[in-house]
Design a protein around this motif. Structure first.
Motif, PDB file in Angstrom:
ATOM      1  N   GLU A  51      12.391  -2.231  -8.356  1.00  0.00           N
ATOM      2  CA  GLU A  51      11.931  -2.534  -9.712  1.00  0.00           C
ATOM      3  C   GLU A  51      11.673  -4.029  -9.921  1.00  0.00           C
ATOM      4  O   GLU A  51      11.015  -4.422 -10.889  1.00  0.00           O
ATOM      5  N   SER A  52      12.158  -4.851  -8.987  1.00  0.00           N
ATOM      6  CA  SER A  52      11.958  -6.299  -9.124  1.00  0.00           C
ATOM      7  C   SER A  52      10.726  -6.800  -8.364  1.00  0.00           C
ATOM      8  O   SER A  52      10.433  -7.991  -8.383  1.00  0.00           O
ATOM      9  N   LEU A  53      10.018  -5.883  -7.708  1.00  0.00           N
ATOM     10  CA  LEU A  53       8.839  -6.294  -6.946  1.00  0.00           C
ATOM     11  C   LEU A  53       7.702  -6.684  -7.889  1.00  0.00           C
ATOM     12  O   LEU A  53       7.308  -5.898  -8.753  1.00  0.00           O
ATOM     13  N   PRO A  54       7.126  -7.906  -7.725  1.00  0.00           N
ATOM     14  CA  PRO A  54       5.974  -8.295  -8.538  1.00  0.00           C
ATOM     15  C   PRO A  54       4.722  -7.549  -8.070  1.00  0.00           C
ATOM     16  O   PRO A  54       4.718  -6.906  -7.016  1.00  0.00           O
ATOM     17  N   LEU A  55       3.645  -7.655  -8.849  1.00  0.00           N
ATOM     18  CA  LEU A  55       2.432  -6.901  -8.569  1.00  0.00           C
ATOM     19  C   LEU A  55       1.875  -7.188  -7.180  1.00  0.00           C
ATOM     20  O   LEU A  55       1.474  -6.262  -6.460  1.00  0.00           O
ATOM     21  N   ASP A  56       1.832  -8.468  -6.767  1.00  0.00           N
ATOM     22  CA  ASP A  56       1.294  -8.812  -5.445  1.00  0.00           C
ATOM     23  C   ASP A  56       2.097  -8.150  -4.328  1.00  0.00           C
ATOM     24  O   ASP A  56       1.541  -7.718  -3.314  1.00  0.00           O
ATOM     25  N   ALA A  57       3.416  -8.066  -4.519  1.00  0.00           N
ATOM     26  CA  ALA A  57       4.270  -7.433  -3.507  1.00  0.00           C
ATOM     27  C   ALA A  57       4.043  -5.926  -3.480  1.00  0.00           C
ATOM     28  O   ALA A  57       4.030  -5.312  -2.406  1.00  0.00           O
ATOM     29  N   VAL A  58       3.860  -5.335  -4.653  1.00  0.00           N
ATOM     30  CA  VAL A  58       3.576  -3.894  -4.717  1.00  0.00           C
ATOM     31  C   VAL A  58       2.280  -3.582  -3.987  1.00  0.00           C
ATOM     32  O   VAL A  58       2.180  -2.611  -3.232  1.00  0.00           O
ATOM     33  N   LYS A  59       1.268  -4.438  -4.181  1.00  0.00           N
ATOM     34  CA  LYS A  59      -0.020  -4.242  -3.499  1.00  0.00           C
ATOM     35  C   LYS A  59       0.126  -4.397  -1.992  1.00  0.00           C
ATOM     36  O   LYS A  59      -0.471  -3.643  -1.219  1.00  0.00           O
ATOM     37  N   SER A  60       0.895  -5.402  -1.567  1.00  0.00           N
ATOM     38  CA  SER A  60       1.107  -5.621  -0.136  1.00  0.00           C
ATOM     39  C   SER A  60       1.788  -4.418   0.500  1.00  0.00           C
ATOM     40  O   SER A  60       1.403  -3.961   1.575  1.00  0.00           O
ATOM     41  N   ARG A  61       2.800  -3.909  -0.183  1.00  0.00           N
ATOM     42  CA  ARG A  61       3.525  -2.770   0.365  1.00  0.00           C
ATOM     43  C   ARG A  61       2.630  -1.532   0.431  1.00  0.00           C
ATOM     44  O   ARG A  61       2.686  -0.759   1.382  1.00  0.00           O
ATOM     45  N   ALA A  62       1.798  -1.361  -0.587  1.00  0.00           N
ATOM     46  CA  ALA A  62       0.862  -0.238  -0.583  1.00  0.00           C
ATOM     47  C   ALA A  62      -0.131  -0.376   0.560  1.00  0.00           C
ATOM     48  O   ALA A  62      -0.479   0.602   1.236  1.00  0.00           O
ATOM     49  N   THR A  63      -0.577  -1.601   0.807  1.00  0.00           N
ATOM     50  CA  THR A  63      -1.490  -1.861   1.922  1.00  0.00           C
ATOM     51  C   THR A  63      -0.852  -1.479   3.246  1.00  0.00           C
ATOM     52  O   THR A  63      -1.526  -0.976   4.150  1.00  0.00           O
ATOM     53  N   ASN A  64       0.453  -1.709   3.360  1.00  0.00           N
ATOM     54  CA  ASN A  64       1.157  -1.398   4.606  1.00  0.00           C
ATOM     55  C   ASN A  64       1.039   0.081   4.983  1.00  0.00           C
ATOM     56  O   ASN A  64       0.965   0.420   6.161  1.00  0.00           O
ATOM     57  N   ILE A  65       1.030   0.965   3.973  1.00  0.00           N
ATOM     58  CA  ILE A  65       0.950   2.399   4.263  1.00  0.00           C
ATOM     59  C   ILE A  65      -0.333   2.702   5.027  1.00  0.00           C
ATOM     60  O   ILE A  65      -0.330   3.340   6.083  1.00  0.00           O
ATOM     61  N   HIS A  66      -1.464   2.216   4.498  1.00  0.00           N
ATOM     62  CA  HIS A  66      -2.752   2.408   5.159  1.00  0.00           C
ATOM     63  C   HIS A  66      -2.767   1.719   6.525  1.00  0.00           C
ATOM     64  O   HIS A  66      -3.253   2.272   7.513  1.00  0.00           O
ATOM     65  N   PHE A  67      -2.201   0.523   6.561  1.00  0.00           N
ATOM     66  CA  PHE A  67      -2.293  -0.285   7.775  1.00  0.00           C
ATOM     67  C   PHE A  67      -1.463   0.298   8.913  1.00  0.00           C
ATOM     68  O   PHE A  67      -1.839   0.174  10.092  1.00  0.00           O
ATOM     69  N   PHE A  68      -0.347   0.931   8.598  1.00  0.00           N
ATOM     70  CA  PHE A  68       0.420   1.637   9.629  1.00  0.00           C
ATOM     71  C   PHE A  68      -0.482   2.664  10.312  1.00  0.00           C
ATOM     72  O   PHE A  68      -0.440   2.840  11.532  1.00  0.00           O
ATOM     73  N   GLY A  69      -1.297   3.356   9.515  1.00  0.00           N
ATOM     74  CA  GLY A  69      -2.223   4.337  10.080  1.00  0.00           C
ATOM     75  C   GLY A  69      -3.197   3.711  11.050  1.00  0.00           C
ATOM     76  O   GLY A  69      -3.449   4.243  12.141  1.00  0.00           O
ATOM     77  N   ARG A  70      -3.758   2.578  10.684  1.00  0.00           N
ATOM     78  CA  ARG A  70      -4.712   1.894  11.559  1.00  0.00           C
ATOM     79  C   ARG A  70      -4.066   1.479  12.878  1.00  0.00           C
ATOM     80  O   ARG A  70      -4.672   1.604  13.953  1.00  0.00           O
ATOM     81  N   VAL A  71      -2.848   0.965  12.782  1.00  0.00           N
ATOM     82  CA  VAL A  71      -2.158   0.501  13.991  1.00  0.00           C
ATOM     83  C   VAL A  71      -1.826   1.682  14.898  1.00  0.00           C
ATOM     84  O   VAL A  71      -2.021   1.611  16.123  1.00  0.00           O
ATOM     85  N   TYR A  72      -1.337   2.778  14.326  1.00  0.00           N
ATOM     86  CA  TYR A  72      -1.028   3.952  15.149  1.00  0.00           C
ATOM     87  C   TYR A  72      -2.304   4.537  15.765  1.00  0.00           C
ATOM     88  O   TYR A  72      -2.272   5.037  16.897  1.00  0.00           O
ATOM     89  N   PHE A  73      -3.418   4.446  15.049  1.00  0.00           N
ATOM     90  CA  PHE A  73      -4.696   4.877  15.620  1.00  0.00           C
ATOM     91  C   PHE A  73      -5.020   4.032  16.856  1.00  0.00           C
ATOM     92  O   PHE A  73      -5.404   4.560  17.901  1.00  0.00           O
ATOM     93  N   SER A  74      -4.859   2.716  16.732  1.00  0.00           N
ATOM     94  CA  SER A  74      -5.134   1.817  17.864  1.00  0.00           C
ATOM     95  C   SER A  74      -4.216   2.094  19.042  1.00  0.00           C
ATOM     96  O   SER A  74      -4.591   1.879  20.198  1.00  0.00           O
TER      97      SER A  74
END
Length: 328
Positions: A156-179
């Motif tokens: 609950e203490s995560l600011p908006l930029d951190a929330v966006k970064s963490r959300a990006t990580n979900i997609h990015f994990f997929g890209r890395v596992y694809f590679s």
């Protein structure tokens, strides 16, 4: 029938691309000019980057803030994180890595939630750098470290930029596992991100561009699993979402050549070319890959990953087309 293993050739092409970019960067390092922007603020830099799409000017703003020793330490670290993204966009991954390392040196010995979140975001950007350098194992380690740090802070203490970064990580994990060749695992992450985005859409906060990129990568997953029907479906779904994101009704990719949707059209053309290439339709693949390359040569730096991906697929399609004609 594949004349070559397109997937392995794609991996090799990314390694060559990373090597060419590194060679250019070492010979011709990018100088971060002093910025004369007024006011010299993070928000001004974001506007230049996201609205004006001028990554060089945005880099100068973020770079100047990062170097200003009179500013707050956290602001300087934030500027370094944003500058690294501009450098990645400009295919300057060595310098991006350097500025992220310099940001680490600014952290105080006593950490709080703010510094932990900033470190998590730095690791996320380091993962982007590693991915662009065709180093998926390092990218995975950075993503895992980023997640570990995010998890150590009350959500609950995560600011908006951190929330966006963490959300990006979900997609990015997929890209890395694809590679890494773990396609089933990659698909799980892309679908997980789409579930998150579907909830946002139901809440009235759609993110069609982010949705589109998940479908682009699902297209690749289906393509290299030889499930071509699903691949084409995801590609067309991606185009629909790109169209929604840029506010254009036309799906005529040629008509958007000079429009603000040009960049997104290149992604669509490239994945269509990849499907057709693996599917054994080289003539159609050449047409789509040629269009992607024309767009990317106009819109991306020399030796960028985007340009080299398009060049590689076009080369493979032309080779496969030439071989197929020898059989007739």
């Amino acid at each position: 029938m594949e004349i070559l293993s397109v997937r392995n050739a794609r991996r090799a092409g990314l390694l060559v691309s990373a090597g060419l970019s590194a060679r250019k960067e070492i010979i011709h390092p990018l100088l971060i000019d002093k910025s004369d922007e007024t006011p010299l603020t993070i928000s001004r830099g974001k506007n230049v980057a996201e609205v004006e799409r001028d990554w060089g000017r945005a880099l100068s703003i973020f770079g100047a803030i990062h170097k200003d020793t009179k500013r707050d330490v956290n602001e300087r670290i934030e500027a370094a994180i944003l500058a690294s993204q501009m450098l990645v966009n400009l295919s300057r991954t060595i310098q991006a890595n350097g500025i992220l390392k310099s940001a680490f040196e600014l952290f105080p010995k006593t950490e709080d939630d703010v510094s932990t979140i900033l470190k998590a975001r730095i690791y996320e950007k380091m993962a982007w750098v590693a991915d662009n350098q065709a180093r998926p194992r390092k990218a995975l380690k950075c993503l895992q470290k980023s997640e570990e740090l995010f998890n150590s802070v009350a959500q609950e203490s995560l600011p908006l930029d951190a929330v966006k970064s963490r959300a990006t990580n979900i997609h990015f994990f997929g890209r890395v596992y694809f590679s890494l060749g773990q396609i089933a695992k990659a698909m799980d992450y892309f679908n997980k991100d789409l579930e998150r985005l579907h909830k946002h859409r139901l809440e009235g906060n759609p993110e069609p561009l982010v949705e589109a990129f998940n479908h682009v990568w699902l297209t690749r997953c289906f393509t290299y699993s030889n499930r071509f029907g699903g691949a084409h479906e995801h590609a067309e779904h991606a185009l629909d979402l790109f169209t929604e994101a840029i506010g254009e009704k036309s799906k005529d990719t040629k008509a958007t050549e000079s429009s603000k949707g040009t960049d997104t059209v290149a992604h669509y053309c490239l994945v269509k070319a990849e499907i057709l290439l693996v599917e054994g339709k080289p003539a159609e693949a050449v047409a789509f890959a040629s269009q992607a390359l024309v767009i990317r040569r106009k819109r991306t730096p020399e030796y960028s990953r985007g340009e080299n991906e398009a060049s590689l697929v076009l080369m493979l399609a032309k080779f496969q087309l030439g071989v197929s004609r020898l059989h007739y």
